[in-house]
Design a protein around this motif. Structure first.
Motif, PDB file in Angstrom:
ATOM      1  N   PRO A  90      40.602  43.083  38.314  1.00 10.62           N
ATOM      2  CA  PRO A  90      39.292  43.605  37.891  1.00 10.62           C
ATOM      3  C   PRO A  90      39.011  44.796  38.511  1.00 10.62           C
ATOM      4  CG  PRO A  90      39.078  41.223  38.608  1.00 10.62           C
ATOM      5  CD  PRO A  90      40.522  41.817  39.041  1.00 10.62           C
ATOM      6  N   SER A 120      33.307  41.101  43.691  1.00 13.11           N
ATOM      7  CA  SER A 120      33.111  39.753  42.583  1.00 13.11           C
ATOM      8  C   SER A 120      31.971  38.950  43.466  1.00 13.11           C
ATOM      9  CB  SER A 120      34.359  39.138  42.699  1.00 13.11           C
ATOM     10  OG  SER A 120      35.234  39.819  41.901  1.00 13.11           O
ATOM     11  N   TRP A 161      39.146  37.525  33.813  1.00 16.65           N
ATOM     12  CA  TRP A 161      38.937  39.315  33.349  1.00 16.65           C
ATOM     13  C   TRP A 161      39.800  39.638  32.593  1.00 16.65           C
ATOM     14  CZ3 TRP A 161      41.994  37.711  37.638  1.00 16.65           C
ATOM     15  CH2 TRP A 161      43.026  38.140  38.125  1.00 16.65           C
TER      16      TRP A 161
END
Length: 167
Positions: free
Chosen positions: A27, A33, A43
């Motif tokens: 991602p 995150s 993702w």
């Protein structure tokens, strides 16, 4: 969810080759995150729109699952239709929920067996349940349950999905 490293992430996939796991796109915001708000990391692959990935802590260890989005040519869902995610129970309109399939691990996967679930198309279940992200319908389905019960439901549904892939 505990913060994980790229190395841990790439080594935990159970239904793809090590080479595929090395090549998958992380991602774009992996380092940032919101780990404290995640029950799992999910993702979509920006380079391959029909691919998605899910990494969860199950049974005390990380398990990664490579997913494929099912396509239904000629059957686009209208704006007024709604769908329910099988993991977090969030209701979305239009394309907010997608059928995703995972090749089973081991011999069953080599024979082409898969398992499918309807999931939030962006795999942001944890954020919808916590009110950190909203659907076009608002804050998702407010079923009156406390957050702890909603999180437990996500984990139970996710554990069942992971078990069906690994079994």
């Amino acid at each position: 969810m505990q913060a994980i490293t790229e190395r841990d992430l790439r080594s935990c996939f159970v239904n793809c080759s090590k080479g595929d796991a090395r090549r998958l796109s992380l991602p774009k915001d992996f380092a940032e995150s919101p780990w404290d708000d995640l029950d799992f990391l999910g993702w979509r692959d920006e380079k391959a729109p029909d691919r998605a990935y899910l990494v969860a802590e199950t049974g005390g260890r990380l398990t990664g699952i490579a997913l494929r989005l099912a396509s239904a040519p000629g059957r686009a869902r209208g704006f007024n239709s709604s769908s329910l995610c099988s993991v977090c129970q969030t209701v979305h309109t239009g394309g907010g929920v997608a059928l995703m399939s995972a090749r089973r691990s081991g011999e069953a996967g080599k024979q082409g067996n898969t398992v499918g679930r309807y999931l939030c198309a962006d795999l942001a279940c944890s954020l919808y349940v916590r009110g950190k992200k909203q659907t076009l319908l608002g804050n998702g389905r407010d079923d009156g349950f406390p957050l702890e019960e909603k999180v437990a439901r996500i984990k139970a549904n996710l554990d069942a999905f992971v078990a069906s892939v690994v079994a």
